[in-house]
Write a protein that holds these residues in place. Sequence first.
Motif, PDB file in Angstrom:
ATOM      1  N   LEU A 598      48.014   7.047  25.101  1.00 25.16           N
ATOM      2  CA  LEU A 598      48.692   5.801  25.448  1.00 25.16           C
ATOM      3  C   LEU A 598      47.943   5.075  26.562  1.00 25.16           C
ATOM      4  O   LEU A 598      47.787   3.837  26.526  1.00 25.16           O
ATOM      5  N   ASN A 599      47.492   5.830  27.546  1.00 26.65           N
ATOM      6  CA  ASN A 599      46.771   5.213  28.656  1.00 26.65           C
ATOM      7  C   ASN A 599      45.428   4.673  28.207  1.00 26.65           C
ATOM      8  O   ASN A 599      44.973   3.612  28.673  1.00 26.65           O
ATOM      9  N   VAL A 600      44.738   5.415  27.321  1.00 25.58           N
ATOM     10  CA  VAL A 600      43.431   4.981  26.846  1.00 25.58           C
ATOM     11  C   VAL A 600      43.565   3.694  26.050  1.00 25.58           C
ATOM     12  O   VAL A 600      42.765   2.762  26.217  1.00 25.58           O
ATOM     13  N   TYR A 601      44.559   3.599  25.157  1.00 23.31           N
ATOM     14  CA  TYR A 601      44.707   2.433  24.299  1.00 23.31           C
ATOM     15  C   TYR A 601      45.286   1.235  25.038  1.00 23.31           C
ATOM     16  O   TYR A 601      44.827   0.110  24.863  1.00 23.31           O
ATOM     17  N   LEU A 602      46.313   1.492  25.881  1.00 19.45           N
ATOM     18  CA  LEU A 602      47.074   0.373  26.424  1.00 19.45           C
ATOM     19  C   LEU A 602      46.980   0.234  27.921  1.00 19.45           C
ATOM     20  O   LEU A 602      47.534  -0.710  28.490  1.00 19.45           O
ATOM     21  N   GLY A 603      46.375   1.170  28.570  1.00 22.25           N
ATOM     22  CA  GLY A 603      46.220   1.079  30.010  1.00 22.25           C
ATOM     23  C   GLY A 603      47.545   1.167  30.726  1.00 22.25           C
ATOM     24  O   GLY A 603      48.341   2.088  30.514  1.00 22.25           O
ATOM     25  N   ALA A 604      47.809   0.171  31.591  1.00 24.51           N
ATOM     26  CA  ALA A 604      49.056   0.140  32.360  1.00 24.51           C
ATOM     27  C   ALA A 604      50.271   0.049  31.446  1.00 24.51           C
ATOM     28  O   ALA A 604      51.325   0.639  31.700  1.00 24.51           O
ATOM     29  N   VAL A 605      50.134  -0.683  30.333  1.00 24.60           N
ATOM     30  CA  VAL A 605      51.238  -0.773  29.365  1.00 24.60           C
ATOM     31  C   VAL A 605      51.507   0.586  28.748  1.00 24.60           C
ATOM     32  O   VAL A 605      52.647   0.993  28.530  1.00 24.60           O
ATOM     33  N   GLY A 606      50.455   1.330  28.462  1.00 24.37           N
ATOM     34  CA  GLY A 606      50.631   2.669  27.917  1.00 24.37           C
ATOM     35  C   GLY A 606      51.325   3.592  28.893  1.00 24.37           C
ATOM     36  O   GLY A 606      52.144   4.432  28.500  1.00 24.37           O
ATOM     37  N   GLN A 607      51.006   3.431  30.190  1.00 21.17           N
ATOM     38  CA  GLN A 607      51.689   4.227  31.206  1.00 21.17           C
ATOM     39  C   GLN A 607      53.191   3.913  31.203  1.00 21.17           C
ATOM     40  O   GLN A 607      54.022   4.810  31.291  1.00 21.17           O
ATOM     41  N   PHE A 608      53.514   2.633  31.069  1.00 22.50           N
ATOM     42  CA  PHE A 608      54.924   2.240  31.012  1.00 22.50           C
ATOM     43  C   PHE A 608      55.593   2.761  29.741  1.00 22.50           C
ATOM     44  O   PHE A 608      56.730   3.233  29.755  1.00 22.50           O
ATOM     45  N   LEU A 609      54.867   2.700  28.636  1.00 25.13           N
ATOM     46  CA  LEU A 609      55.432   3.200  27.377  1.00 25.13           C
ATOM     47  C   LEU A 609      55.668   4.709  27.435  1.00 25.13           C
ATOM     48  O   LEU A 609      56.577   5.231  26.786  1.00 25.13           O
ATOM     49  N   GLY A 610      54.840   5.428  28.220  1.00 34.00           N
ATOM     50  CA  GLY A 610      55.092   6.856  28.406  1.00 34.00           C
ATOM     51  C   GLY A 610      56.429   7.110  29.063  1.00 34.00           C
ATOM     52  O   GLY A 610      57.150   8.053  28.713  1.00 34.00           O
ATOM     53  N   LEU A 611      56.799   6.227  30.025  1.00 29.76           N
ATOM     54  CA  LEU A 611      58.119   6.348  30.661  1.00 29.76           C
ATOM     55  C   LEU A 611      59.228   6.026  29.660  1.00 29.76           C
ATOM     56  O   LEU A 611      60.252   6.716  29.594  1.00 29.76           O
ATOM     57  N   VAL A 612      59.019   4.967  28.864  1.00 31.03           N
ATOM     58  CA  VAL A 612      60.024   4.605  27.840  1.00 31.03           C
ATOM     59  C   VAL A 612      60.178   5.731  26.823  1.00 31.03           C
ATOM     60  O   VAL A 612      61.295   6.078  26.407  1.00 31.03           O
TER      61      VAL A 612
END
Length: 701
Positions: A598-612
Amino acid sequence: MTAIRLGISELRRISAGTLPKLAILAMIVIPTLYSGLYLFANENPYDKLQEIPAALVVQDRGATVEDAADGTSTQTNFGDEVAEQLLSGDGGFGWVETSQADAEVGVRSGRFDAALIIGPTFSEDLASSGKFEPQQASLILITNDANNYLAATIADTIVGKVRDSIAEQVGTEAADTFLKGFASIHTNLASGVDGAQKLVDGATQLSDGTVQLVDGTARLASGAGEAASGASQLATGADELATASGRLSSGAATLSDGLDTLRSKTASLPSQTQELADGAQQVADGNAQVAGYGQEAAAAARDVVGQLGNAQTDVAAVLAELVASGELTQEQADRILPVVTQVIDDVTPRVEAAATQVEGASQKLDELSSGSAQVAAGAATLAGATPALTQGIATAASGGDQLASGAAQLDAGADTLASGAGTLASGTAQVSDGATELASSSVTLRDGTGELLSGMTELRDGLVAGLGKIPDVDEQTQEDTAKTIGNPVEVKKDTIANAGTYGAGLAPFFMSLAAWIGAYVLFLLVRPLSTRSLAAGRPAWQTALGGWIPPAVIGIAQVALMFTVVKFALDIDPVYAVGTAVLLVLASATFVAILQALNVYLGAVGQFLGLVLMLVQLVTAGGTFPWQTIPEPLRSLHRFLPMSYTVEGLRQLLYGGDLATVARDVGVLLVVLAVALLATTYAAYKQRVWSPSRLQPELVL
């Protein structure tokens, strides 16, 4: 290997200096703090329920319970029994007995988490079913969700157990009374069977008697009919006898009068019969003399007949002489001669008849003379017998008087007999009709007694069958049966996998969640991919593994510390300890791979999606309530998110469940791990070419 060297290099980078080392240590401790503190706080909250204040209000005034078996009555108070049970320490909460007003105020203010009110008619309502006036007893539970929702839920459970305990006690007592009633029914029914047998025997005798009664009444009806017929004939004969006796009485009276007259008239009969004998003799003599004269007259008549024949000749000669002499003409002579001839012809038969009559009269006179002689002889005999005759007539006259008196009495008796015979005829006719009705009724009675016998037999057989179905048990069996009826179902737990405590039951969920949180916070410090490796153009898979290894190693440290605290500090001892540790390491590695991708593909958004994604798995993993209870579409997500399989696998390993299920869960996690790493590898391949968005991202966390 290059990937390992890249990982070691990244670990050195993030651990250079004191603060970075402390940061790594904090990241290692975070999962343990999360899961350990939560599981410690909820290790076994049910052991602390006695610390929860609750109010108890007892208003029950008790009730009188009658024993149907022996008629005795006892005073009972179920409310006091409930209070004693709750206050003894087995009631769950810390119960405090108080008034209703204080309880309501305490629950409203939060001083009490719940209040239980036992009303004044509680015992009476429980005992009402025994009097067939059923009233459902009730307990009033006062709760306040504003104080604590789970406290209210626990209060419902506790009161439910109290209710079950009361129901068991009341049910046991009712069943005991019921079974005692069965015992009484069995005894009384046994007596009823004996009585029914006696009824059957009596009905059998009655049936046999009615058969004989039918025969007897038939004969009675026949005899009564004959008696009625005979009585009718008797009445007719009695009427005729009365009529004849009347005539006899009248004739006897007349006979008596005639005999009296005859006696008076025959008083001179002896002298008169003598005179009759003398006269009869004279008549006989006269008749004999007259008979002689008759004979002479008959002879003379015979002579006249002969002379008449000669006279015709003589007249003819005289007429001839007169014609010859001229005194008569021939014509005159012819006219005279026929006349004379006619006269002679007419007279001759008459004379002959007179002669015959005279001869007959003469003969009769002879006979009369002979009879007169006999009459004279009889009269002489009668004259000799008349004294005795007159004496007999006198005696007959006296008997006639007696006959007349007896005939009068006979007439009166005949009238009485006729009246009685009429009454007898009427009565015997009624008897005949009654006997006929009796014969008909006796047939009905016979049929009815046959049905009665059949019914009595069915009654006896039914009672015997019913007696065999009614239990006849001893007192101990009655007591045991009553307890079983009062509490018919005993739940015996046969737990395939046992968690032991509430905290242990939640451990799989919170350990999985802690592993995800641990993986999530790692990427606040660790870079998902090595920038130097990307810039050097190393193979994508080496770059991906080089970025995954550092957080995976730290993740191993996280779950190792967490496993140690859970096992040794919280006393949650896994059945399969090694398997639990291995699954935790696999789960952490998988979660790290997912968050890396998630972090590799989306960066900061991926980090947020990990929380979601953590929040979504929090409600779909089935860690608290069964996952089947969650609504769609969350229920469908349960099958596709990795934490669902981590929770399921940890449950099987912690509690000693099905290892085949664990193998499936491990397989799913390995597939997810491989897919995540492949996705990261592809992203690393694409990121070897730098773009403006990578050089200057829109959002940096």
